[in-house]
Enzyme design. Structure first.
Site, short mmCIF file in Angstrom:
data_model
loop_
_atom_site.label_atom_id
_atom_site.label_comp_id
_atom_site.label_asym_id
_atom_site.label_seq_id
_atom_site.Cartn_x
_atom_site.Cartn_y
_atom_site.Cartn_z
N THR A 200 32.29 20.88 -12.46
CA THR A 200 32.20 19.79 -13.44
C THR A 200 31.09 18.83 -13.05
O THR A 200 30.83 18.65 -11.86
CB THR A 200 33.55 19.05 -13.47
OG1 THR A 200 34.55 19.99 -13.84
CG2 THR A 200 33.56 17.90 -14.46
N THR B 213 25.20 18.10 -12.84
CA THR B 213 24.41 19.12 -12.13
C THR B 213 24.97 20.51 -12.44
O THR B 213 24.21 21.44 -12.77
CB THR B 213 24.45 18.87 -10.60
OG1 THR B 213 24.30 17.47 -10.36
CG2 THR B 213 23.37 19.64 -9.89
N ALA C 137 28.80 17.41 -6.20
CA ALA C 137 29.51 16.50 -5.29
C ALA C 137 28.89 15.12 -5.42
O ALA C 137 27.76 14.97 -5.89
CB ALA C 137 29.41 16.99 -3.85
N GLY D 95 33.76 12.16 -9.16
CA GLY D 95 33.03 11.23 -10.02
C GLY D 95 33.33 11.48 -11.48
O GLY D 95 33.24 10.58 -12.31
N GLY D 96 33.69 12.71 -11.81
CA GLY D 96 34.04 13.05 -13.19
C GLY D 96 35.54 13.15 -13.39
O GLY D 96 36.00 13.68 -14.41
N GLU E 258 39.13 20.96 -9.53
CA GLU E 258 37.97 21.44 -8.76
C GLU E 258 38.41 21.93 -7.38
O GLU E 258 37.94 22.96 -6.89
CB GLU E 258 36.93 20.32 -8.60
CG GLU E 258 36.23 19.96 -9.91
CD GLU E 258 35.29 18.77 -9.77
OE1 GLU E 258 34.24 18.79 -10.41
OE2 GLU E 258 35.62 17.83 -9.03
C1 5RP Z 1 33.47 15.72 -10.96
C2 5RP Z 1 32.70 15.90 -9.71
C3 5RP Z 1 31.24 16.13 -9.85
O1 5RP Z 1 30.93 17.40 -9.37
C4 5RP Z 1 30.50 15.07 -9.09
O2 5RP Z 1 30.91 13.81 -9.61
C5 5RP Z 1 28.99 15.22 -9.21
O3 5RP Z 1 28.60 15.01 -10.53
P1 5RP Z 1 27.07 15.01 -10.99
O4 5RP Z 1 26.54 16.39 -10.77
O5 5RP Z 1 27.13 14.60 -12.43
O6 5RP Z 1 26.34 13.98 -10.15
O7 5RP Z 1 33.22 15.89 -8.62
O8 5RP Z 1 34.80 15.39 -10.71
#
Ligand code: 5RP
Length: 236
Positions: A33, A36, A92, A105-106, A112
């Site tokens: 998620t 990236t 991450a 973060g998501g 995950e």
């Molecule tokens: C979601 C996550 C994402 O992988 C993490 O927040 C990184 O996100 P991005 O690639 O948008 O920086 O852990 O729960």
């Protein structure tokens, strides 16, 4: 794909593509998620469409990953239908020198962790801004909690020395609600000296479902960087 000019987006695209290029035909693939991993999902879809990749099944880690997989034509399966995950690709928020991570973060870290931990190989995809000497230096630690336990869980986290904040929605009134219908507390710890211990201690608080510390789960870390004005991908 739109041509990106912003360096962070370029790094995310390149590292997503590098991870997608490692997926082999016939694999069961954990689909992570975030922004990236979204590029990795898109490139896996491109490879399927061009015939370069055949007979893969994806296991999404979130509603976002499921929507993207459908958009890019990746067949999906579930953990009930398979006996293995060959490779998982996921982003991450922070990566330390021991390949320990902060994720969430998501708000998708619970699913995950299930998928990434089951994978034979878990490939982490990050831009260079995510590397840190010590977890918790820049990113708050996400903790998913069932709604009725939110107040006692916050008190318990304070007793551990953390400063908890309920994560609020953006363009949505009220708190963030996870794909499982729970809430997320983001916690500031002054120092996370023992990630493995803290991961277990937090998960022992009644009502806590999962926290964003991923200790000893990552196998490969791919880092997108800009070197001499050119995007490159480095494997740690
Ligand atoms: C979601 C996550 C994402 O992988 C993490 O927040 C990184 O996100 P991005 O690639 O948008 O920086 O852990 O729960």
């Amino acid at each position: 794909m739109t041509v990106a000019t912003d360096p962070v987006t370029i790094m995310k695209q390149e590292v997503g593509k590098a991870a997608a290029s490692r997926v082999q035909s016939g694999s069961i693939v954990g689909l992570g998620t975030g922004s990236t991993t979204a590029y990795a999902i898109q490139f896996i879809g491109d490879r399927l469409q061009s015939g370069d990749l055949k007979e893969i099944s994806g296991i999404p880690t979130s509603f976002q990953a499921e929507v993207l997989a459908k958009k890019y034509g990746i067949p999906l399966t579930t953990l009930d239908a398979v006996d293995r995950i060959d490779v998982a690709i996921d982003g991450a928020d922070e990566v330390d020198p021991n390949f320990n991570l902060i994720k969430g973060g998501g708000a998708a870290h619970t699913r995950e962790k299930v998928v990434d931990a089951l994978a034979e190989q878990f490939i982490v995809v990050v831009d260079s801004g995510k590397l840190t000497d010590r977890l918790g230096s820049t990113f708050l630690l996400p903790v998913e909690v069932i709604p009725m336990a939110i107040t006692p869980a916050m008190r318990a986290i304070e007793k551990l020395g953390g400063k908890p904040e309920l994560r609020m929605g953006v363009k949505k009134a009220g708190p963030v609600v996870t794909d499982q219908g729970n809430l997320v507390i983001d916690v500031k710890f002054d120092a996370i000296d023992d990630p493995a211990g803290l991961e277990k201690t937090l998960n022992n608080i009644p009502g806590v479902l999962e926290n964003g510390l991923f200790v000893g789960v990552a196998d490969v870390v791919l880092v997108g960087e800009i070197k001499d004005g050119q995007p490159t991908v480095r494997e740690l």
